[in-house]
Design a protein around this motif. Structure first.
Motif, short mmCIF file in Angstrom:
data_model
loop_
_atom_site.label_atom_id
_atom_site.label_comp_id
_atom_site.label_asym_id
_atom_site.label_seq_id
_atom_site.Cartn_x
_atom_site.Cartn_y
_atom_site.Cartn_z
N LYS A 251 96.82 34.92 27.92
CA LYS A 251 95.96 35.55 26.91
C LYS A 251 94.49 35.28 27.20
N ALA A 252 94.19 34.04 27.56
CA ALA A 252 92.78 33.66 27.79
C ALA A 252 92.20 34.33 29.02
N SER A 253 93.06 34.62 30.00
CA SER A 253 92.56 35.17 31.28
C SER A 253 91.88 36.51 31.11
N VAL A 254 92.21 37.22 30.04
CA VAL A 254 91.58 38.53 29.86
C VAL A 254 90.07 38.36 29.68
N ASP A 255 89.66 37.20 29.17
CA ASP A 255 88.22 36.92 29.03
C ASP A 255 87.67 36.12 30.19
N THR A 256 88.37 35.02 30.53
CA THR A 256 87.82 34.12 31.55
C THR A 256 87.84 34.76 32.93
N PHE A 257 88.86 35.54 33.21
CA PHE A 257 89.02 36.14 34.53
C PHE A 257 88.57 37.60 34.53
N CYS A 258 89.19 38.39 33.66
CA CYS A 258 88.98 39.84 33.71
C CYS A 258 87.59 40.26 33.28
N ARG A 259 87.21 39.91 32.08
CA ARG A 259 85.91 40.35 31.56
C ARG A 259 84.78 39.82 32.43
N HIS A 260 84.90 38.56 32.79
CA HIS A 260 83.85 37.94 33.60
C HIS A 260 83.66 38.69 34.92
N ASN A 261 84.76 38.92 35.63
CA ASN A 261 84.65 39.58 36.94
C ASN A 261 84.29 41.05 36.81
N ALA A 262 84.83 41.70 35.79
CA ALA A 262 84.56 43.13 35.62
C ALA A 262 83.08 43.37 35.36
N GLU A 263 82.47 42.50 34.57
CA GLU A 263 81.03 42.66 34.30
C GLU A 263 80.23 42.61 35.59
N TYR B 213 111.65 41.03 54.27
CA TYR B 213 111.33 41.15 52.85
C TYR B 213 109.85 40.90 52.62
N TYR B 214 109.37 41.44 51.55
CA TYR B 214 107.99 41.23 51.17
C TYR B 214 107.97 40.82 49.71
N ASP B 215 107.20 39.78 49.43
CA ASP B 215 107.09 39.28 48.07
C ASP B 215 105.62 39.30 47.71
N TYR B 216 105.26 39.91 46.59
CA TYR B 216 103.85 39.83 46.23
C TYR B 216 103.64 39.74 44.74
N THR B 217 102.52 39.12 44.40
CA THR B 217 102.05 38.99 43.03
C THR B 217 100.80 39.83 42.90
N LYS B 218 100.75 40.63 41.85
CA LYS B 218 99.59 41.48 41.64
C LYS B 218 98.99 41.14 40.29
N PHE B 219 97.69 40.80 40.31
CA PHE B 219 96.95 40.57 39.08
C PHE B 219 96.07 41.78 38.83
N GLU B 220 96.09 42.30 37.62
CA GLU B 220 95.29 43.49 37.33
C GLU B 220 94.52 43.32 36.04
N CYS B 221 93.32 43.87 36.04
CA CYS B 221 92.52 44.00 34.81
C CYS B 221 92.31 45.49 34.63
N ILE B 222 92.88 46.03 33.58
CA ILE B 222 92.82 47.48 33.36
C ILE B 222 92.02 47.76 32.10
N TYR B 223 91.04 48.66 32.25
CA TYR B 223 90.13 48.94 31.13
C TYR B 223 89.52 50.32 31.32
#
Lengths: 232, 228
Positions: free
Chosen positions: B67-79, B1-11
């Motif tokens: 909710k906060a991760s869209v700014d702290t994680f996503c926006r920050h890294n995407a920039e 079996y394979y178990d995975y978590t995927k985090f995505e920032c889509i824009y």
């Protein structure tokens, strides 16, 4: 406007078959299907995969976070196997293609790309041969990259210098292929030569040879005629 | 079996106004739970996933973090990533070649290739006397090399005509002007060599044949015996 997908994937595998409790995993960060960074648990560090045309980026503390995530994943997967009542494992065979990275010119170093895609689970082997002999040097393998449908894809590359007539193959081994490795062949057959000039060359040389033979025949005949006259 | 978590920032917007943060949990391939920062909730897709999702949706701290991760994680890294990599562009190397000669009733085929470009989005098409050709064209999708570069190929079947101009055009973000390659049906170097070798051999053969014939004729006509 184009949709972009910055992703990170933390995964681990587990088998509950008797005596096969191997667990290994992957932690990878990328954007738009390209890898930027991954955790290498053998080297115990993060590995960058940024393109040479980009500016440098650092990934501070990503590896340490990854180790924590992996520990959690390993614990979770054992529980999840029980919670999900050990369902039949999903299996999807790979689709494979092979192509050169750059335009092929004889004697100019190039790279063959073997792309296996659409497979599940993410556990695959890719082997290369040159003229039916296994090769082990000049080969690299990417991390497993997730697809939207839950399957994975992976790239293996092989550095080669094309020579006319060489035959390369990449063989893909995956449990969903049921013991039949999938092989893709690449023939070094640079610029299919146009037939016209070759035909002209062949015919012209043949006629030229015929002319030479005819001329030689007449020279010999003339010589013999002279000898015959002498005898008389 | 394979178990995975995927985090995505889509824009898709340059100001990240439409950015969404997604978390997916998958066991044995299929997504069991998906959490969305815009809706600030998790959705279960399997029987077990629904139970997990319910638990996550009751966890206020988890939802706030989502909710906060869209700014702290996503926006920050995407920039950072956008300015360092994604906004860059690498010009394709465009090569046109003949892959099949016209023979009898079979049309010839040209191949146009664009190698090692970034980003992936590209437009490749054919022109005949400055008009776009769409029939008799076969193209690949962009193919990834796996290390950030892409390639694409297009084949055109055509019947050569005198004075006709065939062009392959490539439009890519790396260049404000389209890259155009024009087919020049000149004889290639190796073909020219073949013609030269064939012609030389033929001429040599003809010369020797004629020389032999002349020599023989002179010998035979030069000495005619008169019976005694």
């Amino acid at each position: 406007e184009i949709v972009h997908d910055y992703f990170s994937i933390h995964g681990c595998s587990y088998t509950d078959e008797e005596g096969m409790q191997a667990v290994d995993g992957e932690d990878m960060h990328g954007i738009d299907n390209e890898e930027m960074w991954h955790a290498d648990y053998n080297l115990k560090t993060g590995v960058l995969s940024l393109p040479d045309f980009g500016d440098p980026i650092t990934f501070p503390r990503f590896y340490e976070t990854s180790v924590i995530e992996m520990t959690g994943c390993k614990a979770n997967i054992v529980s999840l196997t029980k919670i999900f009542n050990s369902p039949p494992p999903e299996m999807d065979p790979p689709q494979t293609s092979i192509y050169p990275k750059d335009d092929v010119e004889l004697g100019v170093q190039n790279t063959l790309v073997c792309h296996a895609t659409g497979f599940y689970p993410p556990s695959i082997r890719i082997l290369w041969t040159m003229n039916n002999v296994n090769v082990t040097e000049g080969i690299s393998l990417s991390q497993y990259r997730p697809r939207v449908d839950g399957t994975f894809n992976i790239f293996s590359t092989f550095r080669f210098t094309p020579a006319e007539g060489d035959i390369y193959s990449c063989r893909v081994i995956h449990e969903a292929l049921l013991g039949q490795p999938q092989a893709k062949i690449y023939d070094v057959d640079v610029a299919i030569p146009s037939v016209g000039p070759s035909v002209f060359c062949g015919v012209a040389l043949s006629l030229g040879l015929l002319g030479i033979v005819t001329g030689t025949f007449f020279f010999i005949k003339a010589f013999n005629y002279n000898v015959d006259m002498e005898v008389n | 079996y394979y178990d995975y978590t995927k985090f995505e920032c889509i824009y898709s917007t340059s100001d990240y106004s439409d950015m969404v943060y997604l978390v997916s949990l998958s066991f044995n391939k299929f997504v069991d739970i998906k959490c969305n920062s815009t809706e600030v909730k998790c959705v279960g897709f399997t029987e077990q996933g629904v139970k997990f999702a319910d638990n996550f949706n009751k966890d206020k701290a988890f939802l706030q973090n989502l909710k906060a991760s869209v700014d702290t994680f996503c926006r920050h890294n995407a920039e950072i990533i956008d300015s360092a990599v994604r906004d860059k562009a690498v010009k394709p190397k465009v090569i046109m070649k003949s892959v099949k000669q016209a023979e009898g009733r079979h049309p010839a085929m040209l191949q146009c290739s664009a190698y090692e470009f970034y980003p992936k989005k590209i437009k490749m098409y054919w022109l005949r006397d400055s008009k776009v050709i769409t029939s008799d064209v076969t193209s690949t999708m962009e193919m990834a090399n796996g290390n950030w570069y892409y390639q694409i190929h297009s084949h055109l079947e055509y019947t050569p005509k005198n004075g006709e101009k065939i062009q392959c055009v490539v439009e890519h973000a790396s260049s404000t002007q389209p890259i155009t390659k024009e087919w020049n049906p000149h004889i290639s170097e190796s073909d020219r060599n073949k013609f030269a070798i064939g012609a030389s051999g033929l001429v040599l053969g003809i010369i020797i044949a004629i020389a032999g014939l002349i020599y023989y004729k002179k010998k035979s006509t030069g000495r005619i015996l008169v019976p005694n």
